[in-house]
Motif scaffolding. Structure first.
Motif, PDB file in Angstrom:
ATOM      1  N   PRO A   7       6.106  -7.503  -4.262  1.00  0.00           N
ATOM      2  CA  PRO A   7       5.115  -6.682  -3.569  1.00  0.00           C
ATOM      3  C   PRO A   7       4.625  -7.267  -2.250  1.00  0.00           C
ATOM      4  O   PRO A   7       4.536  -8.480  -2.070  1.00  0.00           O
ATOM      5  CB  PRO A   7       3.963  -6.641  -4.577  1.00  0.00           C
ATOM      6  CG  PRO A   7       4.033  -7.985  -5.260  1.00  0.00           C
ATOM      7  CD  PRO A   7       5.498  -8.316  -5.344  1.00  0.00           C
ATOM      8  N   MET A   9       8.623  -4.403  -1.694  1.00  0.00           N
ATOM      9  CA  MET A   9       7.868  -3.148  -1.780  1.00  0.00           C
ATOM     10  C   MET A   9       6.637  -3.191  -0.883  1.00  0.00           C
ATOM     11  O   MET A   9       5.709  -3.970  -1.132  1.00  0.00           O
ATOM     12  CB  MET A   9       7.423  -2.900  -3.226  1.00  0.00           C
ATOM     13  CG  MET A   9       8.542  -2.902  -4.238  1.00  0.00           C
ATOM     14  SD  MET A   9       7.932  -2.619  -5.938  1.00  0.00           S
ATOM     15  CE  MET A   9       7.076  -4.189  -6.257  1.00  0.00           C
ATOM     16  N   HIS A  42       9.860   1.943  -1.102  1.00  0.00           N
ATOM     17  CA  HIS A  42       8.689   2.412  -1.845  1.00  0.00           C
ATOM     18  C   HIS A  42       9.136   2.874  -3.232  1.00  0.00           C
ATOM     19  O   HIS A  42       9.009   4.051  -3.582  1.00  0.00           O
ATOM     20  CB  HIS A  42       8.015   3.562  -1.096  1.00  0.00           C
ATOM     21  CG  HIS A  42       7.624   3.240   0.314  1.00  0.00           C
ATOM     22  ND1 HIS A  42       6.396   2.716   0.645  1.00  0.00           N
ATOM     23  CD2 HIS A  42       8.314   3.356   1.480  1.00  0.00           C
ATOM     24  CE1 HIS A  42       6.330   2.540   1.955  1.00  0.00           C
ATOM     25  NE2 HIS A  42       7.482   2.910   2.485  1.00  0.00           N
ATOM     26  N   ASN A  66       6.519  -4.697 -10.225  1.00  0.00           N
ATOM     27  CA  ASN A  66       6.669  -6.146 -10.069  1.00  0.00           C
ATOM     28  C   ASN A  66       6.599  -6.862 -11.419  1.00  0.00           C
ATOM     29  O   ASN A  66       7.382  -7.790 -11.694  1.00  0.00           O
ATOM     30  CB  ASN A  66       5.587  -6.675  -9.128  1.00  0.00           C
ATOM     31  CG  ASN A  66       5.498  -8.192  -9.113  1.00  0.00           C
ATOM     32  OD1 ASN A  66       4.466  -8.763  -9.467  1.00  0.00           O
ATOM     33  ND2 ASN A  66       6.562  -8.858  -8.724  1.00  0.00           N
ATOM     34  N   HIS A 121      -1.362   0.667  -5.256  1.00  0.00           N
ATOM     35  CA  HIS A 121      -1.350  -0.726  -5.697  1.00  0.00           C
ATOM     36  C   HIS A 121      -0.957  -0.908  -7.151  1.00  0.00           C
ATOM     37  O   HIS A 121      -0.104  -1.741  -7.482  1.00  0.00           O
ATOM     38  CB  HIS A 121      -2.718  -1.372  -5.445  1.00  0.00           C
ATOM     39  CG  HIS A 121      -3.093  -1.423  -3.998  1.00  0.00           C
ATOM     40  ND1 HIS A 121      -4.383  -1.642  -3.559  1.00  0.00           N
ATOM     41  CD2 HIS A 121      -2.342  -1.272  -2.872  1.00  0.00           C
ATOM     42  CE1 HIS A 121      -4.413  -1.627  -2.237  1.00  0.00           C
ATOM     43  NE2 HIS A 121      -3.196  -1.401  -1.796  1.00  0.00           N
ATOM     44  N   CYS A 127      11.797  -7.367  -7.858  1.00  0.00           N
ATOM     45  CA  CYS A 127      10.950  -6.454  -7.083  1.00  0.00           C
ATOM     46  C   CYS A 127       9.662  -7.166  -6.673  1.00  0.00           C
ATOM     47  O   CYS A 127       8.864  -7.550  -7.530  1.00  0.00           O
ATOM     48  CB  CYS A 127      10.635  -5.202  -7.890  1.00  0.00           C
ATOM     49  SG  CYS A 127      12.129  -4.296  -8.391  1.00  0.00           S
ATOM     50  N   MET A 129       2.746  -0.157  -7.854  1.00  0.00           N
ATOM     51  CA  MET A 129       3.589  -1.193  -7.258  1.00  0.00           C
ATOM     52  C   MET A 129       3.566  -2.472  -8.089  1.00  0.00           C
ATOM     53  O   MET A 129       4.624  -3.067  -8.378  1.00  0.00           O
ATOM     54  CB  MET A 129       3.116  -1.495  -5.834  1.00  0.00           C
ATOM     55  CG  MET A 129       3.930  -2.576  -5.126  1.00  0.00           C
ATOM     56  SD  MET A 129       3.351  -2.873  -3.431  1.00  0.00           S
ATOM     57  CE  MET A 129       1.746  -3.644  -3.756  1.00  0.00           C
ATOM     58  N   MET A 130       2.386  -2.881  -8.515  1.00  0.00           N
ATOM     59  CA  MET A 130       2.263  -4.121  -9.288  1.00  0.00           C
ATOM     60  C   MET A 130       2.894  -3.974 -10.674  1.00  0.00           C
ATOM     61  O   MET A 130       3.402  -4.949 -11.238  1.00  0.00           O
ATOM     62  CB  MET A 130       0.802  -4.531  -9.393  1.00  0.00           C
ATOM     63  CG  MET A 130       0.155  -4.860  -8.046  1.00  0.00           C
ATOM     64  SD  MET A 130       1.074  -6.053  -7.028  1.00  0.00           S
ATOM     65  CE  MET A 130       0.801  -7.558  -7.977  1.00  0.00           C
ATOM     66  N   ALA A 132       3.048  -1.919   0.473  1.00  0.00           N
ATOM     67  CA  ALA A 132       1.910  -1.137  -0.013  1.00  0.00           C
ATOM     68  C   ALA A 132       1.581  -0.038   0.999  1.00  0.00           C
ATOM     69  O   ALA A 132       1.930  -0.141   2.182  1.00  0.00           O
ATOM     70  CB  ALA A 132       0.699  -2.031  -0.227  1.00  0.00           C
ATOM     71  N   TYR A 168       7.950   2.548  -6.075  1.00  0.00           N
ATOM     72  CA  TYR A 168       6.883   2.965  -6.982  1.00  0.00           C
ATOM     73  C   TYR A 168       6.463   4.415  -6.719  1.00  0.00           C
ATOM     74  O   TYR A 168       5.586   4.948  -7.402  1.00  0.00           O
ATOM     75  CB  TYR A 168       5.657   2.057  -6.805  1.00  0.00           C
ATOM     76  CG  TYR A 168       5.224   1.962  -5.358  1.00  0.00           C
ATOM     77  CD1 TYR A 168       4.476   2.965  -4.768  1.00  0.00           C
ATOM     78  CD2 TYR A 168       5.605   0.870  -4.569  1.00  0.00           C
ATOM     79  CE1 TYR A 168       4.118   2.907  -3.430  1.00  0.00           C
ATOM     80  CE2 TYR A 168       5.242   0.796  -3.235  1.00  0.00           C
ATOM     81  CZ  TYR A 168       4.503   1.818  -2.672  1.00  0.00           C
ATOM     82  OH  TYR A 168       4.166   1.760  -1.345  1.00  0.00           O
ATOM     83  N   PHE A 217       1.662 -12.297  -3.007  1.00  0.00           N
ATOM     84  CA  PHE A 217       2.352 -11.287  -2.227  1.00  0.00           C
ATOM     85  C   PHE A 217       3.298 -11.969  -1.251  1.00  0.00           C
ATOM     86  O   PHE A 217       3.122 -13.137  -0.920  1.00  0.00           O
ATOM     87  CB  PHE A 217       1.353 -10.388  -1.497  1.00  0.00           C
ATOM     88  CG  PHE A 217       0.517  -9.556  -2.438  1.00  0.00           C
ATOM     89  CD1 PHE A 217       1.000  -8.368  -2.955  1.00  0.00           C
ATOM     90  CD2 PHE A 217      -0.747  -9.988  -2.842  1.00  0.00           C
ATOM     91  CE1 PHE A 217       0.252  -7.618  -3.853  1.00  0.00           C
ATOM     92  CE2 PHE A 217      -1.506  -9.248  -3.740  1.00  0.00           C
ATOM     93  CZ  PHE A 217      -0.996  -8.057  -4.243  1.00  0.00           C
TER      94      PHE A 217
END
Length: 257
Positions: free
Chosen positions: A58, A34, A7, A49, A42, A56, A45-46, A36, A9, A87
């Motif tokens: 998602p 990663m 995780h 990426n 979200h 990295c 995380m994106m 979610a 992010y 994804f």
């Protein structure tokens, strides 16, 4: 090496996400997957990426601890993301009977919904099973004939459960617990082929020894590889090469664009 579950992010890292990823790259971690959690995770995380598109990657899903009254709305958001972005897995999905059993029935509904999404999009599913390994195996068994595959993340079950999971076509995600003296994996891993394992940190959680109790990060993945090598009495290099191959097998087979 490949960290199959981190995780990175997380707000726990403050604004130091890039520095952490760079430490991982310097430590030989070339890919980080990663999971979610819910809609609040979200965008962050994106963004990682987008900043590190070749390192990295998602996943998209709803964590069982975040299955609440609005779980249908959350699952709708998962589907909308799946329709517009690439994804590499559905996750982190699953069952958690450790923290709160209030939404146990809804957790199963959400898990089954996400299993259907994994099949629809031809993606692996990454499963959280805290205090619920048996329950999760029973649910996932219903999908064996439909080709569902993935990872039982943070595996901490018995030898028998491990063999059942492998028979379902799933890998076991092994993290920092492998370095804990009383973690339980020392008794299980000698009986499980390396061909069925992938490495993970679950950063920022479950940091391996000698970092236990501190904030975890992907750069520490080597400690987990070393622990598995010691437990199985094989070389660290064999652990690294085989688990990398396993991770590539489960994630690179994704056909979802």
């Amino acid at each position: 090496m490949i960290d199959t579950h981190a995780h990175i992010y997380s707000e726990e890292y403050g604004s130091a996400h890039a520095e952490m990823v760079n430490r991982a790259l310097e430590a030989g971690i070339n890919k980080i997957y990663m999971p979610a959690i819910d809609s609040s995770s979200h965008e962050a995380m994106m963004a990682i990426n987008k900043q590190f598109p070749i390192n990295c990657f998602p996943m998209m899903g709803l964590h069982p601890c975040h299955v609440k009254e609005n779980y249908k709305e959350e699952l709708g958001l998962v589907e909308s993301w799946l329709e517009k972005e690439k994804f590499y897995a559905i996750g982190e999905a699953g069952i958690d009977l450790y923290w709160d059993k209030t939404f146990e029935q809804e957790q199963e509904i959400a898990l089954r919904h996400q299993a259907e999404l994994a099949i629809k999009y031809e993606l692996p599913i990454v499963l959280h099973t805290r205090n619920a390994t048996r329950e999760t195996i029973d649910i996932i068994s219903d999908y064996k004939s439909r080709g569902l595959r993935g990872i039982f993340h943070c595996f901490g079950g018995t030898i028998e459960e491990a063999k059942e999971i492998i028979a379902l076509g799933f890998y076991l995600g092994i993290g920092g617990v492998a370095t804990y003296k009383n973690g339980g994996l020392q008794a299980v891993l000698p009986h499980i082929s390396l061909d069925n394992l992938v490495l993970e940190t679950d950063a920022p959680y479950l940091a391996p020894v000698p970092h236990r109790g501190k904030k975890n990060e992907p750069a520490y993945l080597i400690r987990i590889a070393e622990a598995i090598a010691t437990i199985k009495q094989i070389s660290r290099e064999e652990v690294i090469s085989t688990t990398e191959k396993n991770a590539e097998n489960i994630f690179s087979s994704s056909s979802h664009k």
